[in-house]
Design an enzyme around this catalytic site. Structure first.
Site, PDB file in Angstrom:
ATOM      1  N   ASP A  65      -4.463   2.190  -2.872  1.00 32.48           N
ATOM      2  CA  ASP A  65      -5.039   0.862  -3.309  1.00 32.48           C
ATOM      3  C   ASP A  65      -3.865   0.167  -4.003  1.00 32.48           C
ATOM      4  OD1 ASP A  65      -8.056   2.441  -4.918  1.00 32.48           O
ATOM      5  OD2 ASP A  65      -7.960   1.361  -2.781  1.00 32.48           O
ATOM      6  N   GLU A  88      -9.548  -7.254  -5.504  1.00 27.59           N
ATOM      7  CA  GLU A  88     -10.215  -6.215  -6.303  1.00 27.59           C
ATOM      8  C   GLU A  88      -9.258  -5.516  -7.266  1.00 27.59           C
ATOM      9  OE1 GLU A  88     -12.321  -1.903  -5.296  1.00 27.59           O
ATOM     10  OE2 GLU A  88     -12.503  -3.336  -3.780  1.00 27.59           O
ATOM     11  N   GLU A  89      -7.904  -5.336  -7.227  1.00 33.48           N
ATOM     12  CA  GLU A  89      -7.140  -4.611  -8.064  1.00 33.48           C
ATOM     13  C   GLU A  89      -6.519  -5.680  -9.140  1.00 33.48           C
ATOM     14  OE1 GLU A  89      -8.382  -1.447  -5.634  1.00 33.48           O
ATOM     15  OE2 GLU A  89      -7.838  -1.771  -7.921  1.00 33.48           O
ATOM     16  N   LEU A 111      -7.736  -2.146   0.036  1.00 33.74           N
ATOM     17  CA  LEU A 111      -8.069  -1.123   0.860  1.00 33.74           C
ATOM     18  C   LEU A 111      -9.680  -0.852   0.281  1.00 33.74           C
ATOM     19  CD1 LEU A 111      -6.365   0.443   2.604  1.00 33.74           C
ATOM     20  CD2 LEU A 111      -5.926   2.086   0.898  1.00 33.74           C
ATOM     21  N   ASP A 112     -10.172  -0.927   1.258  1.00 35.89           N
ATOM     22  CA  ASP A 112     -11.823  -0.775   1.137  1.00 35.89           C
ATOM     23  C   ASP A 112     -12.122   0.609   1.638  1.00 35.89           C
ATOM     24  OD1 ASP A 112     -14.645  -1.155   2.995  1.00 35.89           O
ATOM     25  OD2 ASP A 112     -14.569  -1.361   0.849  1.00 35.89           O
TER      26      ASP A 112
HETATM   27  P1  FBP Z   1     -13.962   0.246  -2.601  1.00 38.02           P
HETATM   28  O1  FBP Z   1     -13.749   1.280  -1.864  1.00 38.02           O
HETATM   29  O2  FBP Z   1     -13.076  -1.165  -2.151  1.00 38.02           O
HETATM   30  O3  FBP Z   1     -14.155   0.268  -4.055  1.00 38.02           O
HETATM   31  O4  FBP Z   1     -15.408  -0.301  -1.914  1.00 38.02           O
HETATM   32  C1  FBP Z   1     -16.595   0.022  -2.216  1.00 38.02           C
HETATM   33  C2  FBP Z   1     -17.327   0.940  -1.196  1.00 38.02           C
HETATM   34  O5  FBP Z   1     -16.535   2.033  -1.149  1.00 38.02           O
HETATM   35  C3  FBP Z   1     -17.629   0.320   0.060  1.00 38.02           C
HETATM   36  O6  FBP Z   1     -16.687   0.108   1.050  1.00 38.02           O
HETATM   37  C4  FBP Z   1     -18.827   1.194   0.520  1.00 38.02           C
HETATM   38  O7  FBP Z   1     -19.744   0.701   1.468  1.00 38.02           O
HETATM   39  C5  FBP Z   1     -19.436   1.586  -0.909  1.00 38.02           C
HETATM   40  O8  FBP Z   1     -18.530   1.160  -1.609  1.00 38.02           O
HETATM   41  C6  FBP Z   1     -19.527   3.091  -0.983  1.00 38.02           C
HETATM   42  O9  FBP Z   1     -20.654   3.503  -2.051  1.00 38.02           O
HETATM   43  P2  FBP Z   1     -21.126   4.837  -2.264  1.00 38.02           P
HETATM   44  O10 FBP Z   1     -19.812   5.889  -2.596  1.00 38.02           O
HETATM   45  O11 FBP Z   1     -21.929   4.453  -3.409  1.00 38.02           O
HETATM   46  O12 FBP Z   1     -21.674   5.500  -1.285  1.00 38.02           O
END
Ligand code: FBP
Length: 318
Positions: A65, A88-89, A111-112
């Site tokens: 990230d 986000e960071e 990085l999503d």
């Molecule tokens: P980040 O990884 O950028 O923090 O994003 C959030 C995320 O990972 C989304 O991509 C995804 O849809 C969701 O959270 C998954 O959430 P959970 O772990 O609650 O299922």
């Protein structure tokens, strides 16, 4: 084979922002290639695991990230047209306007799908480009329909760049041999009344009962299978190509519910993209287009998909 650079020169001709958008999207594509290289080698470069810090959302920041955030900031802050960044960071807006005239803003999730990094599952970079008259912090809060461009780079079995500049959605695939992004799908149109139902079932007991019932009905009534990659960018990519429903509702207890996904660099760009491809998106239960934001790191509930499945879902809310 149409390369991205050729596409940008021809397809942005009518746009009042042609030259600026051309350079910003080219820079985003180039930083996507840099991140792709880091992702490919992350196990070799000790880029797995936590970086030992928390971000403004109290998420454990992963090394990749942090690295991706640095790469995006580095490339976009030297773009002559970009005056502000939101990530986000980053806790606050990053002002990179010094010595620059025109004004464009880029909000991004470097990085999503961070929980997928160490297990070699799909992850991606999400971006949103907005015009600015100079009031950087406020201009990031503009409604989705004010975006000049939005999209993502998905690091999966292949690396793809998918974006819109307000005239439909196109997909480019990175050719690892030439290092070029090449146009592979033009004018993506979401198939209707088909596709997977995608939400994390663990949220059902934590959300508004009536809405949880609508989610359950949607799964049962359609008899469609479920998918949850745990990376919004990947779940939305599948929804754009195959149709279906993606959601992350507000969760909480005793009537106090809050969304998890972030407005500026997840929900707004991907919601707009889904609507550009003929789908429908609700954020906090309202149409994405005109919903204005209240704060930089605002969280919202997200429900989007093809219009047929969304209509069915909304009928269960009545
Ligand atoms: P980040 O990884 O950028 O923090 O994003 C959030 C995320 O990972 C989304 O991509 C995804 O849809 C969701 O959270 C998954 O959430 P959970 O772990 O609650 O299922």
């Amino acid at each position: 084979m149409t390369t991205l650079s050729h596409y940008l020169m021809t397809n942005l001709k009518e746009s009042a922002h042609q030259q600026e958008l051309n350079l910003i999207i080219s820079d985003l594509a180039n930083v996507g290639k840099k991140i792709f290289h880091e992702v490919q080698r992350s196990g070799l470069l000790d880029l797995h695991g936590a970086a030992g810090a928390q971000n403004v959302h109290e998420d454990e920041v992963q090394k990749l990230d942090e690295r991706s955030n640095e790469l995006v900031k580095e490339v976009l802050s030297s773009n002559e047209h970009v005056i502000g960044l939101a990530s986000e960071e980053e806790p606050d807006v990053v002002d990179v306007s010094e010595g620059k005239e025109s004004g464009y803003l880029v909000a991004f999730d470097p990085l999503d799908g961070s929980s997928n990094i160490d297990i070699n599952m799909p992850i991606g970079t999400i971006f949103s480009v907005l015009p600015s008259a100079g009031d950087i912090a406020n201009d990031f809060l503009q409604a989705a329909e004010k975006q000049l461009a939005a999209g993502y780079i998905l690091y999966g079995s292949s690396t793809v760049l998918v974006f819109s500049t307000g005239k439909g959605v196109d997909e480019f695939t990175l050719d690892p041999d030439t290092g070029e992004f090449v146009l592979t799908t033009e004018n993506i149109s979401i198939p209707k009344d088909t596709g997977y139902i995608s939400y994390n079932p663990y949220v059902l007991p934590k959300m508004d009962e009536k809405r949880a019932e609508a989610y359950n009905n949607l799964t049962q009534q359609t008899g469609r299978s479920m998918r949850w990659v745990g990376a919004m960018v990947a779940d939305i990519h599948r929804t754009l190509l195959k149709g279906g429903f993606f959601a992350y509702p507000s969760v909480g207890t005793d009537g106090n519910y809050k969304g998890k996904l972030r407005m500026q660099y997840e929900a707004k760009p991907l919601g707009w993209l889904v609507e550009q491809a003929g789908g429908r998106c609700l954020l906090d239960g309202q149409p994405v287009g005109t919903l204005k934001s209240t704060e930089l790191h605002q969280k919202v509930s997200v429900e989007m998909g093809d219009t047929g499945t969304m209509q069915l879902f909304e009928s269960f809310l009545d």
